[in-house]
Design a protein around this motif. Sequence first.
Motif, PDB file in Angstrom:
ATOM      1  N   LEU A 192      -7.389  -7.340   1.157  1.00  0.00           N
ATOM      2  CA  LEU A 192      -8.005  -6.044   1.463  1.00  0.00           C
ATOM      3  C   LEU A 192      -8.559  -6.041   2.887  1.00  0.00           C
ATOM      4  O   LEU A 192      -8.408  -5.066   3.626  1.00  0.00           O
ATOM      5  CB  LEU A 192      -9.139  -5.740   0.478  1.00  0.00           C
ATOM      6  CG  LEU A 192      -8.764  -5.608  -0.997  1.00  0.00           C
ATOM      7  CD1 LEU A 192     -10.002  -5.275  -1.829  1.00  0.00           C
ATOM      8  CD2 LEU A 192      -7.689  -4.564  -1.216  1.00  0.00           C
TER       9      LEU A 192
ATOM     10  N   ALA B 106      -5.715  -5.742   5.193  1.00  0.00           N
ATOM     11  CA  ALA B 106      -5.143  -4.392   5.150  1.00  0.00           C
ATOM     12  C   ALA B 106      -6.019  -3.401   5.928  1.00  0.00           C
ATOM     13  O   ALA B 106      -5.509  -2.557   6.670  1.00  0.00           O
ATOM     14  CB  ALA B 106      -4.988  -3.932   3.704  1.00  0.00           C
ATOM     15  N   ARG B 107      -7.342  -3.534   5.783  1.00  0.00           N
ATOM     16  CA  ARG B 107      -8.260  -2.641   6.510  1.00  0.00           C
ATOM     17  C   ARG B 107      -8.152  -2.870   8.011  1.00  0.00           C
ATOM     18  O   ARG B 107      -8.171  -1.923   8.796  1.00  0.00           O
ATOM     19  CB  ARG B 107      -9.704  -2.882   6.070  1.00  0.00           C
ATOM     20  CG  ARG B 107     -10.023  -2.328   4.705  1.00  0.00           C
ATOM     21  CD  ARG B 107     -11.544  -2.261   4.488  1.00  0.00           C
ATOM     22  NE  ARG B 107     -11.826  -2.079   3.074  1.00  0.00           N
ATOM     23  CZ  ARG B 107     -12.069  -3.077   2.225  1.00  0.00           C
ATOM     24  NH1 ARG B 107     -12.111  -4.325   2.656  1.00  0.00           N
ATOM     25  NH2 ARG B 107     -12.285  -2.827   0.949  1.00  0.00           N
TER      26      ARG B 107
ATOM     27  N   THR C 186      -7.704   2.551  -4.941  1.00  0.00           N
ATOM     28  CA  THR C 186      -7.911   2.600  -3.494  1.00  0.00           C
ATOM     29  C   THR C 186      -8.521   1.267  -3.053  1.00  0.00           C
ATOM     30  O   THR C 186      -9.043   0.511  -3.882  1.00  0.00           O
ATOM     31  CB  THR C 186      -8.895   3.721  -3.098  1.00  0.00           C
ATOM     32  OG1 THR C 186     -10.175   3.395  -3.644  1.00  0.00           O
ATOM     33  CG2 THR C 186      -8.410   5.075  -3.609  1.00  0.00           C
ATOM     34  N   LEU C 187      -8.480   0.995  -1.766  1.00  0.00           N
ATOM     35  CA  LEU C 187      -9.055  -0.249  -1.251  1.00  0.00           C
ATOM     36  C   LEU C 187     -10.543  -0.321  -1.600  1.00  0.00           C
ATOM     37  O   LEU C 187     -11.064  -1.386  -1.939  1.00  0.00           O
ATOM     38  CB  LEU C 187      -8.866  -0.352   0.264  1.00  0.00           C
ATOM     39  CG  LEU C 187      -7.418  -0.273   0.786  1.00  0.00           C
ATOM     40  CD1 LEU C 187      -7.373  -0.663   2.269  1.00  0.00           C
ATOM     41  CD2 LEU C 187      -6.471  -1.152  -0.008  1.00  0.00           C
ATOM     42  N   GLU C 188     -11.216   0.833  -1.531  1.00  0.00           N
ATOM     43  CA  GLU C 188     -12.651   0.853  -1.818  1.00  0.00           C
ATOM     44  C   GLU C 188     -12.918   0.556  -3.295  1.00  0.00           C
ATOM     45  O   GLU C 188     -13.826  -0.205  -3.636  1.00  0.00           O
ATOM     46  CB  GLU C 188     -13.262   2.204  -1.405  1.00  0.00           C
ATOM     47  CG  GLU C 188     -13.437   2.369   0.108  1.00  0.00           C
ATOM     48  CD  GLU C 188     -12.122   2.362   0.891  1.00  0.00           C
ATOM     49  OE1 GLU C 188     -11.089   2.845   0.357  1.00  0.00           O
ATOM     50  OE2 GLU C 188     -12.104   1.849   2.027  1.00  0.00           O
TER      51      GLU C 188
ATOM     52  N   GLU D  91      -9.334 -10.119  -2.171  1.00  0.00           N
ATOM     53  CA  GLU D  91     -10.369  -9.683  -1.222  1.00  0.00           C
ATOM     54  C   GLU D  91      -9.916  -9.917   0.218  1.00  0.00           C
ATOM     55  O   GLU D  91     -10.087  -9.056   1.092  1.00  0.00           O
ATOM     56  CB  GLU D  91     -11.666 -10.462  -1.503  1.00  0.00           C
ATOM     57  CG  GLU D  91     -12.882  -9.939  -0.765  1.00  0.00           C
ATOM     58  CD  GLU D  91     -14.156 -10.624  -1.261  1.00  0.00           C
ATOM     59  OE1 GLU D  91     -14.130 -11.866  -1.433  1.00  0.00           O
ATOM     60  OE2 GLU D  91     -15.156  -9.919  -1.472  1.00  0.00           O
TER      61      GLU D  91
ATOM     62  N   LEU E 264       0.834  -1.208   0.000  1.00  0.00           N
ATOM     63  CA  LEU E 264       0.000   0.000   0.000  1.00  0.00           C
ATOM     64  C   LEU E 264       0.872   1.261   0.000  1.00  0.00           C
ATOM     65  O   LEU E 264       2.064   1.215   0.326  1.00  0.00           O
ATOM     66  CB  LEU E 264      -0.898   0.011   1.234  1.00  0.00           C
ATOM     67  CG  LEU E 264      -1.796  -1.227   1.413  1.00  0.00           C
ATOM     68  CD1 LEU E 264      -2.623  -1.083   2.685  1.00  0.00           C
ATOM     69  CD2 LEU E 264      -2.702  -1.420   0.201  1.00  0.00           C
TER      70      LEU E 264
ATOM     71  N   GLU F  40      -4.054   3.760   1.906  1.00  0.00           N
ATOM     72  CA  GLU F  40      -5.345   3.921   1.235  1.00  0.00           C
ATOM     73  C   GLU F  40      -5.376   3.253  -0.139  1.00  0.00           C
ATOM     74  O   GLU F  40      -6.436   2.917  -0.645  1.00  0.00           O
ATOM     75  CB  GLU F  40      -5.634   5.420   1.004  1.00  0.00           C
ATOM     76  CG  GLU F  40      -5.821   6.243   2.268  1.00  0.00           C
ATOM     77  CD  GLU F  40      -7.145   5.951   2.957  1.00  0.00           C
ATOM     78  OE1 GLU F  40      -8.042   5.416   2.278  1.00  0.00           O
ATOM     79  OE2 GLU F  40      -7.262   6.229   4.171  1.00  0.00           O
ATOM     80  N   ARG F  41      -4.226   3.105  -0.745  1.00  0.00           N
ATOM     81  CA  ARG F  41      -4.174   2.784  -2.161  1.00  0.00           C
ATOM     82  C   ARG F  41      -3.228   1.595  -2.391  1.00  0.00           C
ATOM     83  O   ARG F  41      -2.212   1.468  -1.702  1.00  0.00           O
ATOM     84  CB  ARG F  41      -3.640   4.022  -2.908  1.00  0.00           C
ATOM     85  CG  ARG F  41      -3.920   4.058  -4.372  1.00  0.00           C
ATOM     86  CD  ARG F  41      -3.516   5.425  -4.957  1.00  0.00           C
ATOM     87  NE  ARG F  41      -4.498   6.473  -4.675  1.00  0.00           N
ATOM     88  CZ  ARG F  41      -5.639   6.665  -5.356  1.00  0.00           C
ATOM     89  NH1 ARG F  41      -5.936   5.871  -6.365  1.00  0.00           N
ATOM     90  NH2 ARG F  41      -6.452   7.644  -5.045  1.00  0.00           N
ATOM     91  N   ILE F  42      -3.613   0.710  -3.327  1.00  0.00           N
ATOM     92  CA  ILE F  42      -2.744  -0.413  -3.678  1.00  0.00           C
ATOM     93  C   ILE F  42      -1.618   0.114  -4.569  1.00  0.00           C
ATOM     94  O   ILE F  42      -1.861   0.481  -5.724  1.00  0.00           O
ATOM     95  CB  ILE F  42      -3.518  -1.521  -4.427  1.00  0.00           C
ATOM     96  CG1 ILE F  42      -4.664  -2.055  -3.562  1.00  0.00           C
ATOM     97  CG2 ILE F  42      -2.572  -2.658  -4.830  1.00  0.00           C
ATOM     98  CD1 ILE F  42      -5.597  -3.008  -4.306  1.00  0.00           C
TER      99      ILE F  42
END
Lengths: 441, 150
Positions: free
Chosen positions: B142, B145-146, B84-86, B139, B49, B54-56
């Motif tokens: 992510l 990571a969150r 971004t993760l979102e 997934e 990240l 926030e971003r891959i």
Amino acid sequence: MEGMSSDTLGARRVADLRLDFPVFRDAGEHAPAYLDSAATSQRPARVLDAEREYLEHHLAPVHRGASAAVGRSTTLFEDARATVARFVGAGERELVWAENATDALNIVALGMADASAGLGGAEASRFALHPGDELVVVEAEHHANLIPWQRLAARTGAVLRPVRVDARGLWGPAELAAVLSPRTRVVAFAEVSNVTGFLAPVAELVALVRERSPEALVVLDACQSVPHRPSDLAASGVDFAAFSGHKMLGPNGIGGLYGRAELLDALPPARTGGSTITRVTLEHAEFLPAPHRFEAGTQPVSQVVALAEAARYLDELGMAEVARHESALAARMAEAVAELPGVRLIGPPPGEERAGLVSVVVDDVHAHDVGQYLDEAGVVVRVGHHCAQPLHRALGVTATTRASAHVYTTEDEVDRFIDALGGVRRFFGVAGAGEQTGVVA
Amino acid sequence: MSGLEGLYQQIILDHSKARHGDGPLEHAAAEHHEYNPTCGDELTMRIRLDDAGERIEELAWQGDGCSISMASASALVDLMAGRTLEEAGERIDAFRAMLRSQGAGEPDEELLEDAIAFHGVSKYVMRVKCAMLSWVALEACLTEARATRG
């Protein structure tokens, strides 16, 4: 086998025999080539009819109550046992109904675990394992003839000793001799490998075990042999053997465990309940002799009756003829596959005896992609590890593609398999320049 | 063999050989291993990240499997780098919905770009897992990571 016709089977043409099977009769000429019989075989109408006839006119419990209906149902149930026992070369008391070969193998392994825990009294002590005892299994085994022994070792402190296979997935008496010892208590192997098509020399292997490991029980996975070649389990000298109904033109949910009578009478029943007992008190139960000591609860009677019909059907065809037919098809496949560029044949090389199946690795194309391509070409095969991961690891691949024959398989079907297989590498763009490739119709 | 060519579109065959993102990744923020026991395919996904988490910044994978699973991982890398993760999560959801469609509907090309080539896989129920392997692994990355980000 070369030059031997495989379009007849005994007195019958295979084309006529196929009409006995609704799936082929109704699909007509454009039926996909079904080459996955080693997983599950198709069923003739008379096997389906036998099951329906029982359910429509004879359905009743067996071995309980006093009605005439129970008497008829029980007679059908036990007559079916006698029929199937004759078919595999067992005495009637030597055939226990199981769900399938997997279940049958578990009955033996779990019974030995019970004996090791002290259940079953003095007569069961011959099955008791102690830390350091050895269980011999072949690296090529189906998981069904491996994992029950792993669990038995874990429960008892016994040690698993694998028989190693060579680069083609083959083994023999020399590889077995290398791991046998006076502490060997179980030797488990398949008569026919579900991946390589290797035919184990059972009599020779049994003699070797008796000489080197007099305390060992020989457990035969016969689920790829009973449906395809003559079986005489009692004469084979093995102690236990397992087979499945759904691979021998019979129903799912029914199979058999063969055991020598004196062994079955002494093996503790791992699954207990109604129908298995003689005398029960609140504290204690005593068990019937074999086979009923293992058949706890309501039995799958309609499947048993249908399985006997499948055995009669195969018996009428003649198992020696069935074996000849399938060996001829296997030889045809093995020879053709060996000629295909970029395709590796697993198991016995062409010219050597093999059961009616071939497994291959297509270089640079994953088995699932091979299977997808063949499926689209109207050829149904099995892809994957065929429940034999250790074997595939030994071969250095994750998956293979397997084509397997049965009584109804035709030369045309295996030729369609070969033709389609020859087109795989070109489709996926990995065929070398000048590589001759087959054409998919 | 139009059905087969619908499944193995040229872009898929190309990706299965190109294998974008195939390799190790240093200083991964998250890593996840996926295994398909029915076919033996396996894949480990790793993501790194940006400083904000926030971003891959980069993603890479190592694995072995059929052409569908390998091509899908390659296409995934092209689509997800820099998201971004979102945004990544939204695209995984869209990809899954497309693969569950059994050939129905129109895939969202704006979201999935070249990965719409896998729409044909949705008609082959036995192969959906192959195409999903790397996406499920991402997934899980992510989620990890969150959780680390808090």
